[in-house]
Write an enzyme that holds these catalytic residues in place. Sequence first.
Site, PDB file in Angstrom:
ATOM      1  N   ASP A   1      63.343  31.078  78.268  1.00  0.00           N
ATOM      2  CA  ASP A   1      64.113  30.666  77.042  1.00  0.00           C
ATOM      3  C   ASP A   1      63.436  29.904  76.011  1.00  0.00           C
ATOM      4  O   ASP A   1      63.553  29.962  74.850  1.00  0.00           O
ATOM      5  CB  ASP A   1      65.305  29.953  77.641  1.00  0.00           C
ATOM      6  CG  ASP A   1      64.846  28.524  78.143  1.00  0.00           C
ATOM      7  OD1 ASP A   1      64.072  28.491  79.071  1.00  0.00           O
ATOM      8  OD2 ASP A   1      65.207  27.626  77.623  1.00  0.00           O
TER       9      ASP A   1
ATOM     10  N   TYR B   1      71.570  24.141  80.058  1.00  0.00           N
ATOM     11  CA  TYR B   1      72.487  25.122  79.345  1.00  0.00           C
ATOM     12  C   TYR B   1      73.987  24.946  79.771  1.00  0.00           C
ATOM     13  O   TYR B   1      74.576  26.075  80.326  1.00  0.00           O
ATOM     14  CB  TYR B   1      71.868  26.492  79.263  1.00  0.00           C
ATOM     15  CG  TYR B   1      70.899  26.511  78.464  1.00  0.00           C
ATOM     16  CD1 TYR B   1      70.649  26.628  76.916  1.00  0.00           C
ATOM     17  CD2 TYR B   1      69.605  26.635  79.119  1.00  0.00           C
ATOM     18  CE1 TYR B   1      69.650  26.477  76.384  1.00  0.00           C
ATOM     19  CE2 TYR B   1      68.183  27.006  78.604  1.00  0.00           C
ATOM     20  CZ  TYR B   1      68.517  26.516  77.006  1.00  0.00           C
ATOM     21  OH  TYR B   1      67.293  26.511  76.289  1.00  0.00           O
TER      22      TYR B   1
ATOM     23  N   GLU C   1      59.592  22.081  70.593  1.00  0.00           N
ATOM     24  CA  GLU C   1      59.919  22.996  71.348  1.00  0.00           C
ATOM     25  C   GLU C   1      60.365  24.309  70.709  1.00  0.00           C
ATOM     26  O   GLU C   1      61.477  24.178  70.123  1.00  0.00           O
ATOM     27  CB  GLU C   1      60.564  22.697  72.750  1.00  0.00           C
ATOM     28  CG  GLU C   1      60.649  23.862  73.776  1.00  0.00           C
ATOM     29  CD  GLU C   1      61.265  23.197  75.150  1.00  0.00           C
ATOM     30  OE1 GLU C   1      61.195  24.004  76.001  1.00  0.00           O
ATOM     31  OE2 GLU C   1      62.108  22.114  75.045  1.00  0.00           O
TER      32      GLU C   1
END
Length: 484
Positions: free
Chosen positions: A74, A226, A462
């Site tokens: 991800d 998440y 990030e």
Amino acid sequence: MTSPSFFVFLFSSLLISNVDANPNYKEALSKSLLFFQGQRSGPLPRGQQISWRASSGLSDGSAAHVDLTGGYYDAGDNVKFNFPMAFTTTMLSWSALEYGKRMGPELENARVNIRWATDYLLKCARATPGKLYVGVGDPNVDHKCWERPEDMDTPRTVYSVSPSNPGSDVAAETAAALAAASMVFRKVDSKYSRLLLATAKNVMQFAIQYRGAYSDSLSSSVCPFYCSYSGYKDELMWGASWLLRATNDPYYANFIKSLGGGDQPDIFSWDNKYAGAYVLLSRRALLNKDSNFEQYKQAAENFICKILPDSPSSSTQYTQGGLMYKLPQSNLQYVTSITFLLTTYAKYMKSTKHTFNCGNSVIVPNALISLSKRQVDYILGENPIKMSYMVGFGSNFPKRIHHRASSLPSHALHSQSLGCNGGFQSFYTQNPNPNILTGAIVGGPNQNDGYPDQRDDYSHAEPATYINAAFVGPLAYFAAGRSA
């Protein structure tokens, strides 16, 4: 005394130089898609252009005796979280559907990226009857290590939802991704398209029939990473909206109606899909003149009124440099997602000569396009510190991104395993990352338009697949020469 014609000349020169200052949107579009190759999990193909990456996660799924290889990591870690991965896939598919004609040769690259995800999502949906696999890799252990995906020695735990441990949010998002992708492949690979759509219908039925949040079923395996903070009703609406677009089956229209009105958000992200569903459904009200979807058009316009800076109902902050500022952690994910909706709604408005009001202000399509362009240009370097937030684009871009594979020597140069802790000496240096993750968009600047470029500053440094996925559409729009 200076002649008036001099001022006309000066003003004209400024206008010309301003036009010339536009970033190279075509280059940015190409790089935004190339980035996904750096996030690939599984066996890499021969045509792999980001050559410092190698095959990884080759036994993924074996813990559950199934093949779950493939898909994407991800962000800067080595975990496959299907909730954001499916959203990434939906947004890449929406970009291809909405802007494919403007992408030129990049449309095929977009399809390749979509298929890399959908091949994996199909495995997750079809491997075991009555189960949907929703992730691979223990995030709590993975995040304690700083190692290359090629070296992974952390548990590749497999996570799933089922009738007794439901996950309507992740299931409906997976259905959305498969349904949207089915339309992308409809004319180029009809057999694959049919498989995607049939699977999407089954997964959506599972989401509807077995209600529950996947965060409740999987707790610390997905939270706080998440968590489905917005609940699952937004995903049910979003998933059904995509299946309605893919099938035109009134079952989905009736189901959406049965959900009632949704929240009135001022955000759009991997977690909160309401605004995306409203814009997608408003397409029927505007382009198909279907009055049954008028309420979603109104909801989409209410959302946009909360975004536009001069609107009386605006609830969106902007930095001094003009960047939308929603939340401190990875703010650019909201900027790219909202910009996608602005550009797309403006496109619908233009094709139907539609305007709407925010209070007493009449909103024309170019108001949305101007704001979108400002956000795109800011990300590509037109900002107070002249920093491009897309790695490898322009001369000044983030050099120390929070990304394991980018920050460690490539497997080709250092084939011995670095282990869980071996990479931390690279993590703590001030040296630039040895591998350039071309096209990656990082979390972005702080609210003062500043960017420290520190590897340990994951909130800003990030990159993530969903930041890029939503940016593809607006880049394609401007690459085709559209502007206010």
